[in-house]
Motif scaffolding. Sequence first.
Motif, PDB file in Angstrom:
ATOM      1  N   HIS A  58       0.815  -1.224   0.000  1.00 60.60           N
ATOM      2  CA  HIS A  58       0.000   0.000   0.000  1.00 60.60           C
ATOM      3  C   HIS A  58       0.847   1.272   0.000  1.00 60.60           C
ATOM      4  O   HIS A  58       0.316   2.365   0.142  1.00 60.60           O
ATOM      5  N   LEU A  59       2.154   1.124  -0.166  1.00 64.29           N
ATOM      6  CA  LEU A  59       3.012   2.305  -0.220  1.00 64.29           C
ATOM      7  C   LEU A  59       2.783   3.057  -1.532  1.00 64.29           C
ATOM      8  O   LEU A  59       2.480   2.440  -2.557  1.00 64.29           O
ATOM      9  N   PRO A  60       2.932   4.392  -1.526  1.00 65.57           N
ATOM     10  CA  PRO A  60       2.764   5.166  -2.762  1.00 65.57           C
ATOM     11  C   PRO A  60       3.767   4.732  -3.834  1.00 65.57           C
ATOM     12  O   PRO A  60       4.906   4.374  -3.527  1.00 65.57           O
ATOM     13  N   VAL A  61       3.348   4.771  -5.082  1.00 68.99           N
ATOM     14  CA  VAL A  61       4.201   4.331  -6.185  1.00 68.99           C
ATOM     15  C   VAL A  61       5.463   5.175  -6.272  1.00 68.99           C
ATOM     16  O   VAL A  61       6.566   4.662  -6.497  1.00 68.99           O
ATOM     17  N   TYR A  62       5.323   6.510  -6.090  1.00 68.93           N
ATOM     18  CA  TYR A  62       6.494   7.381  -6.198  1.00 68.93           C
ATOM     19  C   TYR A  62       7.555   7.026  -5.163  1.00 68.93           C
ATOM     20  O   TYR A  62       8.760   7.142  -5.423  1.00 68.93           O
ATOM     21  N   LEU A  63       7.095   6.562  -3.976  1.00 68.50           N
ATOM     22  CA  LEU A  63       8.028   6.225  -2.902  1.00 68.50           C
ATOM     23  C   LEU A  63       8.826   4.964  -3.245  1.00 68.50           C
ATOM     24  O   LEU A  63      10.055   4.937  -3.118  1.00 68.50           O
ATOM     25  N   VAL A  64       8.129   3.937  -3.702  1.00 67.21           N
ATOM     26  CA  VAL A  64       8.799   2.689  -4.072  1.00 67.21           C
ATOM     27  C   VAL A  64       9.739   2.923  -5.252  1.00 67.21           C
ATOM     28  O   VAL A  64      10.858   2.409  -5.287  1.00 67.21           O
ATOM     29  N   ALA A  65       9.298   3.721  -6.211  1.00 63.94           N
ATOM     30  CA  ALA A  65      10.141   4.035  -7.369  1.00 63.94           C
ATOM     31  C   ALA A  65      11.413   4.752  -6.939  1.00 63.94           C
ATOM     32  O   ALA A  65      12.496   4.491  -7.480  1.00 63.94           O
ATOM     33  N   ALA A  66      11.299   5.651  -5.968  1.00 63.04           N
ATOM     34  CA  ALA A  66      12.470   6.388  -5.489  1.00 63.04           C
ATOM     35  C   ALA A  66      13.479   5.450  -4.836  1.00 63.04           C
ATOM     36  O   ALA A  66      14.685   5.553  -5.071  1.00 63.04           O
ATOM     37  N   PHE A  67      12.990   4.505  -4.031  1.00 65.49           N
ATOM     38  CA  PHE A  67      13.898   3.540  -3.390  1.00 65.49           C
ATOM     39  C   PHE A  67      14.548   2.630  -4.430  1.00 65.49           C
ATOM     40  O   PHE A  67      15.750   2.354  -4.361  1.00 65.49           O
ATOM     41  N   ALA A  68      13.753   2.152  -5.384  1.00 70.96           N
ATOM     42  CA  ALA A  68      14.297   1.271  -6.419  1.00 70.96           C
ATOM     43  C   ALA A  68      15.356   1.994  -7.248  1.00 70.96           C
ATOM     44  O   ALA A  68      16.412   1.435  -7.556  1.00 70.96           O
ATOM     45  N   LYS A  69      15.065   3.238  -7.573  1.00 72.27           N
ATOM     46  CA  LYS A  69      16.011   4.003  -8.400  1.00 72.27           C
ATOM     47  C   LYS A  69      17.278   4.344  -7.624  1.00 72.27           C
ATOM     48  O   LYS A  69      18.381   4.277  -8.174  1.00 72.27           O
ATOM     49  N   ARG A  70      17.149   4.703  -6.365  1.00 66.30           N
ATOM     50  CA  ARG A  70      18.337   5.050  -5.575  1.00 66.30           C
ATOM     51  C   ARG A  70      19.244   3.826  -5.395  1.00 66.30           C
ATOM     52  O   ARG A  70      20.470   3.917  -5.537  1.00 66.30           O
ATOM     53  N   LEU A  71      18.647   2.678  -5.108  1.00 64.16           N
ATOM     54  CA  LEU A  71      19.436   1.455  -4.985  1.00 64.16           C
ATOM     55  C   LEU A  71      20.087   1.088  -6.312  1.00 64.16           C
ATOM     56  O   LEU A  71      21.231   0.614  -6.355  1.00 64.16           O
ATOM     57  N   SER A  72      19.349   1.313  -7.384  1.00 64.94           N
ATOM     58  CA  SER A  72      19.894   1.040  -8.708  1.00 64.94           C
ATOM     59  C   SER A  72      21.102   1.915  -9.002  1.00 64.94           C
ATOM     60  O   SER A  72      22.124   1.444  -9.510  1.00 64.94           O
ATOM     61  N   ARG A  73      21.009   3.195  -8.648  1.00 67.41           N
ATOM     62  CA  ARG A  73      22.134   4.113  -8.878  1.00 67.41           C
ATOM     63  C   ARG A  73      23.331   3.740  -8.000  1.00 67.41           C
ATOM     64  O   ARG A  73      24.485   3.744  -8.455  1.00 67.41           O
ATOM     65  N   LEU A  74      23.074   3.393  -6.752  1.00 62.37           N
ATOM     66  CA  LEU A  74      24.153   3.004  -5.846  1.00 62.37           C
ATOM     67  C   LEU A  74      24.823   1.707  -6.284  1.00 62.37           C
ATOM     68  O   LEU A  74      25.989   1.467  -5.976  1.00 62.37           O
ATOM     69  N   SER A  75      24.103   0.889  -7.011  1.00 61.66           N
ATOM     70  CA  SER A  75      24.659  -0.392  -7.442  1.00 61.66           C
ATOM     71  C   SER A  75      25.817  -0.229  -8.418  1.00 61.66           C
ATOM     72  O   SER A  75      26.609  -1.154  -8.596  1.00 61.66           O
ATOM     73  N   LEU A  76      25.941   0.938  -9.032  1.00 62.16           N
ATOM     74  CA  LEU A  76      27.023   1.160  -9.996  1.00 62.16           C
ATOM     75  C   LEU A  76      28.400   1.097  -9.330  1.00 62.16           C
ATOM     76  O   LEU A  76      29.402   0.809  -9.995  1.00 62.16           O
ATOM     77  N   THR A  77      28.449   1.384  -8.037  1.00 61.87           N
ATOM     78  CA  THR A  77      29.740   1.373  -7.331  1.00 61.87           C
ATOM     79  C   THR A  77      29.769   0.352  -6.190  1.00 61.87           C
ATOM     80  O   THR A  77      30.695   0.359  -5.388  1.00 61.87           O
ATOM     81  N   ALA A  78      28.775  -0.505  -6.117  1.00 60.03           N
ATOM     82  CA  ALA A  78      28.690  -1.483  -5.027  1.00 60.03           C
ATOM     83  C   ALA A  78      29.561  -2.697  -5.333  1.00 60.03           C
ATOM     84  O   ALA A  78      29.767  -3.055  -6.495  1.00 60.03           O
ATOM     85  N   PRO A  79      30.084  -3.371  -4.296  1.00 65.66           N
ATOM     86  CA  PRO A  79      30.880  -4.590  -4.498  1.00 65.66           C
ATOM     87  C   PRO A  79      29.994  -5.747  -4.961  1.00 65.66           C
ATOM     88  O   PRO A  79      28.776  -5.735  -4.740  1.00 65.66           O
ATOM     89  N   PRO A  80      30.572  -6.763  -5.603  1.00 67.80           N
ATOM     90  CA  PRO A  80      29.780  -7.873  -6.160  1.00 67.80           C
ATOM     91  C   PRO A  80      28.884  -8.568  -5.143  1.00 67.80           C
ATOM     92  O   PRO A  80      27.732  -8.882  -5.451  1.00 67.80           O
ATOM     93  N   GLN A  81      29.398  -8.819  -3.928  1.00 65.37           N
ATOM     94  CA  GLN A  81      28.586  -9.549  -2.943  1.00 65.37           C
ATOM     95  C   GLN A  81      27.340  -8.753  -2.553  1.00 65.37           C
ATOM     96  O   GLN A  81      26.299  -9.330  -2.249  1.00 65.37           O
ATOM     97  N   ALA A  82      27.435  -7.426  -2.582  1.00 62.89           N
ATOM     98  CA  ALA A  82      26.265  -6.590  -2.299  1.00 62.89           C
ATOM     99  C   ALA A  82      25.296  -6.592  -3.478  1.00 62.89           C
ATOM    100  O   ALA A  82      24.075  -6.603  -3.292  1.00 62.89           O
ATOM    101  N   LEU A  83      25.825  -6.604  -4.680  1.00 64.98           N
ATOM    102  CA  LEU A  83      24.974  -6.588  -5.876  1.00 64.98           C
ATOM    103  C   LEU A  83      24.111  -7.846  -5.969  1.00 64.98           C
ATOM    104  O   LEU A  83      22.970  -7.784  -6.430  1.00 64.98           O
ATOM    105  N   LEU A  84      24.645  -8.971  -5.525  1.00 68.80           N
ATOM    106  CA  LEU A  84      23.879 -10.216  -5.587  1.00 68.80           C
ATOM    107  C   LEU A  84      22.659 -10.172  -4.680  1.00 68.80           C
ATOM    108  O   LEU A  84      21.716 -10.955  -4.852  1.00 68.80           O
TER     109      LEU A  84
END
Length: 215
Positions: A58-84
Amino acid sequence: VLFRSLALNGLFILIHQHNLEYPDFYKKLYTLLDPSVFHVKYQARFFHLANLFLSSTHLPVYLVAAFAKRLSRLSLTAPPQALLMIIPFIHNLIRRHPACRPLIHRPSGPTDLSGDPYVMEEEDPSKTRALESCLWELKALQNHYHPDVAKAANVLNRPLSEQEEDISDLLEISPLELFERELKKKVKRVPLEFEPFRGLFGKKGDVCAVHFSLE
């Protein structure tokens, strides 16, 4: 990070079970997501709680999208074990909220930082413009040097299943465990030469064999 996430866990219980009003809860959680979160000692505990906090459909769509996008952006510099762990974490967010599927199915979306409308520096999830963007970062991870990461990212090339992925076993994976897992893999033999090797100077009649001799 741990103490702040534990404090949010206490707030979450009060909100969920005792109807406490705290409008900035998810804003505070959002600000905890920075590159250092992949290197702290209690990373597993943090993402276990984050998964719990974001489990509601029941969370707002914009909120979930923001979390998904932020994690996606952070994944560019994350170590492999974190990416999995992060890649299926993002997939699960989208499974719970089908309205976020345009983030992974937007052919005309940005393909790099230059054309991305998402505002990484914005601390308010409602103002990040995440819904206008797409998860091109996960597409980039399909070319990651670690084969398991590339395989996990390639899931986006197929329609997402309805069943969520269990990330509990991925929360505490360590670099050493990842390394040992690679050592146990059976490597297929691959040809290193297109022609069989025949002596020091190659085949009979080779130009080197004609002009040189080991005698």
